[in-house]
Design an enzyme around this catalytic site. Structure first.
Site, PDB file in Angstrom:
ATOM      1  N   LYS A 108      33.048  16.447  10.102  1.00 26.63           N
ATOM      2  CA  LYS A 108      33.428  17.855  10.143  1.00 26.63           C
ATOM      3  C   LYS A 108      32.609  18.714   9.183  1.00 26.63           C
ATOM      4  CE  LYS A 108      36.677  15.760   8.688  1.00 26.63           C
ATOM      5  NZ  LYS A 108      36.955  14.421   8.106  1.00 26.63           N
ATOM      6  N   LYS A 208      37.478  21.903   9.222  1.00 24.60           N
ATOM      7  CA  LYS A 208      37.986  21.785  10.594  1.00 24.60           C
ATOM      8  C   LYS A 208      38.306  23.158  11.178  1.00 24.60           C
ATOM      9  CE  LYS A 208      39.906  17.253   9.448  1.00 24.60           C
ATOM     10  NZ  LYS A 208      41.142  16.525   9.090  1.00 24.60           N
TER      11      LYS A 208
END
Length: 431
Positions: A108, A208
């Site tokens: 991420k 995220k």
């Protein structure tokens, strides 16, 4: 006629890397049927060659330099599970996509920091870039946004994106424990790292969220634009007071657009007990997509660990084998918007405040005056004495107000000799 296998070069043999190999072996026949051909690992790379990972590595080519996977003749797709926004992971991504090979990652930080660059490189070379595993583990939220909700205008996307924080807050509530005790338990149980900063300070959630926002709003990820507050300051008293008011405390990542501007924030928030997020406990993740015309979409599941993350990685590999891949952010890079960052000062909402104050006449009047002077009104107020009779805890919930007005009120309160320490403020999620 036997179909040619899709050959995988795997960088990183930690929990998830080993999980990918185990999953491909355990579901080999089923995966081959769904992919239209076998998917096999042919080459691997990791830091420690001698470590026993509980997997059979016989017959696999070992490369000490992970970046060499990009040019290896027996590798059709590179899977990167090294981690980190730069270093070998970024070099491997650039070399793989530059060589027109598909690149799959669970990283991420890499996508949050370099998503636009890598998407442009993938597009220029006709190479798939897939990162479903980078957000919410086994929950197919990126596919839901990029495919299932592609015809919708996304109003907001928000949720619980870090299992460690959700586990800690859930345990604090269910067991009546303080933050430090639960964090130590989480580390002992493997839910938290030895250095938990990335999780409990909200950085993991911010990575995220930046990816979700990019896909939801047709923009490049803007990690630097995510205002981030973690959960270190959450006290047992906050958990108890929130429950008394009909809320649970959760670390929420929220992104939405208004007037052409993008608002992104990671923050502890009070969530009403009848909201779907409030029922998401333990190490689970959950994501809410508010869209027009479809309405609310709610996705919940395991957001980390070997099985869920390996599941998302292999799902991306099946898509590549089937040639079902699209553009990484749902549209050409040239069409991605550069959305200005929204100013949080004018943002309106309700707030939770907790203060430790001297228990003497006139203190409440002083606090309410600080709020009144900046146009903030109180919806509810609770005062509880400390074990030390000379002090008390005051908890307030405000009516809807602007963030600027509330911050000005807090500064006035913090300057008062009647107030001990900094007031604690949390947003109330009214979505």
């Amino acid at each position: 006629m036997t179909k040619t296998a899709l050959r995988i070069g795997l960088a990183g043999l930690g929990t998830v890397g080993a999980g990918v190999i185990r999953l491909l072996a355990a579901n080999q026949a089923l995966i081959a049927r769904r992919a239209g051909r076998p998917i096999i690992v042919t080459a691997i790379s990791a830091r420690d060659r001698s470590r026993d990972r509980g997997i059979d590595m016989a017959g696999l080519t070992w490369l000490d330099d992970a970046t060499e996977l990009a040019a290896h003749p027996d590798v059709d797709v590179v899977v990167e599970l090294i981690g980190g926004s730069d270093g070998p992971a970024l070099t491997l991504a650039r070399r793989t996509l530059g060589a027109a090979k598909p690149f799959v990652t669970a990283n991420k930080a890499l996508i949050a920091h370099h998503g636009r660059e890598l998407a442009a490189l993938a597009e220029a070379n006709g190479a798939p870039l897939a990162f479903e595993a980078a957000v919410a583990g086994g929950i197919p939220v990126l596919k839901a946004l990029g495919e299932g909700a592609a015809a919708n205008r996304i109003v907001s996307v928000y949720g619980l994106l870090n299992g460690t924080c959700n586990y800690i807050l859930s345990r604090m509530e269910s067991d009546g424990l303080d933050f430090g005790t639960v964090l130590a338990d989480a580390q002992a149980a493997g839910f938290a790292e030895a250095d938990p900063s990335f999780d409990i300070d909200g950085i993991d959630t911010a990575h995220k969220l930046a990816i979700l926002a990019g896909l939801a709003f047709g923009a490049a990820p803007d990690f630097a634009g995510v205002a981030t507050v973690g959960i270190r300051a959450i006290d047992k008293a906050d958990i108890e007071q929130a429950a008394a008011l009909g809320f649970r405390i959760k670390l929420v990542g929220l992104a939405e657009t208004a007037d052409g501007e993008l608002f992104q924030r990671v923050h502890p928030a009070l969530v009403a007990q009848d909201h779907p997020l409030a029922a998401t406990n333990g190490a689970l993740n959950a994501v809410v997509i508010e869209a027009v015309p479809v309405g609310r979409l709610f996705l919940q599941g395991r957001g980390a660990g070997e099985g869920p993350t390996a599941s998302a990685v292999v799902a991306d590999l099946i898509d590549i084998a089937q040639r079902r891949t699209g553009l990484p952010f749902g549209m050409p890079v040239a069409e991605l918007a550069s959305l200005p960052r929204a100013d949080s000062a004018t943002r309106e909402g309700r707030y939770y405040l907790r203060l430790s104050v001297a228990d003497r006449p006139g203190v409440l009047a002083e606090l309410t005056a600080a709020l009144r002077d900046h146009g903030v009104s109180i919806e509810s107020l609770i005062q509880r004495p400390h074990a030390d009779s000379s002090a008390a805890t005051v908890v307030m919930v405000t009516h809807t107000t602007t963030e600027a007005a509330l911050q000005a009120s807090l500064e006035a309160m913090a300057a008062s000799p009647s107030v001990s320490g900094r007031p604690v403020m949390m947003h109330i999620l009214d979505l």
